[in-house]
Design a protein around this motif. Structure first.
Motif, PDB file in Angstrom:
ATOM      1  N   UNK A  43      65.339  -1.854 -23.454  1.00 46.89           N
ATOM      2  CA  UNK A  43      66.031  -1.461 -22.215  1.00 46.89           C
ATOM      3  C   UNK A  43      65.228  -0.471 -21.386  1.00 46.89           C
ATOM      4  N   UNK A  44      64.461   0.393 -22.056  1.00 43.75           N
ATOM      5  CA  UNK A  44      63.648   1.379 -21.330  1.00 43.75           C
ATOM      6  C   UNK A  44      62.506   0.717 -20.569  1.00 43.75           C
ATOM      7  N   UNK A 101      62.270   0.612 -16.199  1.00 49.11           N
ATOM      8  CA  UNK A 101      61.111   1.173 -15.496  1.00 49.11           C
ATOM      9  C   UNK A 101      60.371   0.141 -14.660  1.00 49.11           C
ATOM     10  N   UNK A 102      60.959  -1.041 -14.544  1.00 51.36           N
ATOM     11  CA  UNK A 102      60.346  -2.105 -13.748  1.00 51.36           C
ATOM     12  C   UNK A 102      61.322  -2.577 -12.676  1.00 51.36           C
ATOM     13  N   UNK A 128      55.638  -1.014 -11.850  1.00 49.30           N
ATOM     14  CA  UNK A 128      55.966  -2.024 -12.850  1.00 49.30           C
ATOM     15  C   UNK A 128      56.884  -3.091 -12.290  1.00 49.30           C
ATOM     16  N   UNK A 129      56.532  -4.351 -12.505  1.00 48.44           N
ATOM     17  CA  UNK A 129      57.335  -5.475 -12.007  1.00 48.44           C
ATOM     18  C   UNK A 129      57.649  -6.412 -13.161  1.00 48.44           C
ATOM     19  N   UNK A 130      58.920  -6.813 -13.253  1.00 47.41           N
ATOM     20  CA  UNK A 130      59.370  -7.734 -14.285  1.00 47.41           C
ATOM     21  C   UNK A 130      59.687  -9.068 -13.617  1.00 47.41           C
ATOM     22  N   UNK A 131      58.888 -10.090 -13.924  1.00 47.95           N
ATOM     23  CA  UNK A 131      59.067 -11.424 -13.343  1.00 47.95           C
ATOM     24  C   UNK A 131      59.873 -12.254 -14.332  1.00 47.95           C
ATOM     25  N   UNK A 132      61.127 -12.568 -13.968  1.00 50.43           N
ATOM     26  CA  UNK A 132      62.021 -13.245 -14.889  1.00 50.43           C
ATOM     27  C   UNK A 132      62.467 -14.592 -14.327  1.00 50.43           C
ATOM     28  N   UNK A 171      55.344  -3.024 -27.728  1.00 52.30           N
ATOM     29  CA  UNK A 171      56.300  -2.677 -26.682  1.00 52.30           C
ATOM     30  C   UNK A 171      56.336  -1.171 -26.448  1.00 52.30           C
ATOM     31  N   UNK A 172      56.295  -0.400 -27.519  1.00 48.89           N
ATOM     32  CA  UNK A 172      56.311   1.060 -27.372  1.00 48.89           C
ATOM     33  C   UNK A 172      55.034   1.574 -26.711  1.00 48.89           C
ATOM     34  N   UNK A 173      53.904   0.933 -27.032  1.00 48.74           N
ATOM     35  CA  UNK A 173      52.641   1.335 -26.407  1.00 48.74           C
ATOM     36  C   UNK A 173      52.664   1.035 -24.910  1.00 48.74           C
ATOM     37  N   UNK A 174      53.228  -0.111 -24.536  1.00 46.26           N
ATOM     38  CA  UNK A 174      53.310  -0.452 -23.115  1.00 46.26           C
ATOM     39  C   UNK A 174      54.295   0.470 -22.395  1.00 46.26           C
TER      40      UNK A 174
END
Length: 373
Positions: free
Chosen positions: A190-191, A195-196, A45-49, A162-165
């Motif tokens: 936050x979870x 995880x990313x 998982x990657x978070x691009x911010x 969000x919970x499904x993802x």
């Protein structure tokens, strides 16, 4: 949506991120991802911010193209493993590139806000949009290849989505990479963030901004410094300013500020009426944003003792210096900025007449300019 209507993951006036050939000004983020890939530490998982419009979606599509077109090192074939890649660049003639452009790549799923039963674009990503990924994973698992999911933007997911993802991030399918684009990571669970791995993209320099706009086929304004000052390193913001006449709008706003504290009422009325014209909703929203920008630059001028550089409109530096001549006045402008922003957003929420809202804002600015005189 019609063919010429931008999709939720496309800036108006710009090509779709999957069609954008080059990414400017984000080499650090690209190198960070490539380093993880070549060292066999590829997170699922990657978070691009980063600020909106700096290339997060373009980077996500570049990563997707790279992952789907690059065979793993253990699949080197007769001649052994190829040398580690040093760039995310993939030949536009590669079959994966062609399939992605055509929207026909079986290893890629892009999640955005969808249409409701009435054919209108939803205001958020709903749980059914995320649940579609279950079918995608099932169909694409047979060939055993990589799979990539792009969520643009993850900020727009409702709680159920969000919970499904989150469940997918907790138990990711094999050989799957999820790329989450986020303009405001604080809005995410936050979870999900934990995880990313985060890739933060930075505002573009003036040079990179000009290159990105040229790639988008956009003609630069006569004074690119004004555009750079207002866009704050965001190509998306720059395109919005150019397409909606934002540079001229801000110049007029500064011109009106220049008449304070006396106020040229006829000029203020014309500005208010332009925001109330039929079909001017986007321009009205932009004007409110530009008022916020002007107030912030006034507060900064008072706090630092000098106006921000470069100027964002002709004569801006002189006007800001006069209206925010000391730290006390700078604080006053900062205080009124919060009040004006709250009043403006409330007025929008209750459908107050745009012209009345603009005039109310201008009068509040006149009152502030008269303070202490």
């Amino acid at each position: 949506m019609s063919d010429d209507t931008p999709t939720p993951d496309q800036a108006p006036g710009a090509p779709h991120p999957r069609e954008t050939a080059q990414l400017f000004g984000q080499s650090a983020a690209e190198e960070a991802f490539l380093g993880a890939y070549t060292s066999d530490r590829l997170h699922h998982g990657w978070l691009l911010t980063g600020p909106q419009g700096v290339g997060k979606a373009t980077l996500a599509w570049r990563i997707a193209r790279f992952l789907l077109a690059t065979p793993p090192a253990d699949e080197g074939g007769l001649f052994g493993a190829p040398p580690p890649p040093t760039l995310l660049e993939i030949d536009p003639e590669h079959p994966v590139s062609h399939r992605i452009l055509a929207g026909a790549e079986p290893g890629l799923a892009a999640i955005t806000r969808s249409l409701n039963d009435q054919g209108r674009l939803r205001a958020e990503i709903v749980v059914d949009d995320i649940r579609k990924l279950g079918r995608f994973f099932g169909l694409s698992s047979a060939d055993g290849g990589r799979r990539v999911v792009i969520v643009d933007s993850a900020d727009e997911m409702n709680v159920s989505a969000a919970n499904a993802l989150l469940k997918m991030l907790e138990e990711p399918p094999a050989r799957t990479t999820l790329l989450l684009i986020s303009h405001q990571p604080s809005r995410l669970l936050p979870t999900i963030r934990s995880r990313c791995r985060t890739l933060r993209l930075s505002p573009l320099s003036a040079t990179d901004m000009q290159a990105a706009l040229a790639q988008a086929g956009t003609e630069l304004p006569a004074n690119p410094d004004h555009l750079a000052a207002l866009a704050s390193g965001s190509v998306g913001a720059a395109l919005r300013l150019i397409n909606l006449g934002g540079l001229e709008l801000y110049a007029e706003l500064i011109g009106i500020l220049g008449t304070l504290p006396r106020l040229d009422r006829q000029r203020a009325l014309r500005l208010a009426e332009s925001a109330a014209q039929r079909g001017a909703a986007e321009k009205f929203e932009l004007l409110l944003t530009l008022i916020d920008v002007a107030l912030a630059r006034l507060a900064r001028t008072g706090a630092t003792g000098q106006p921000p550089a470069p100027e964002a409109a002709p004569g801006e530096a002189q006007t800001l210096s006069r209206l925010a001549s000391d730290p006390q006045r700078g604080r006053k402008w900062a205080e009124v900025a919060a009040t004006i922003t709250a009043r403006a957003r409330h007025g929008q929420a209750v459908n107050l007449d745009p012209a009345a809202l603009v005039l109310d804002t201008v009068f509040k600015m006149q009152e502030t300019a008269s303070w202490g005189t």
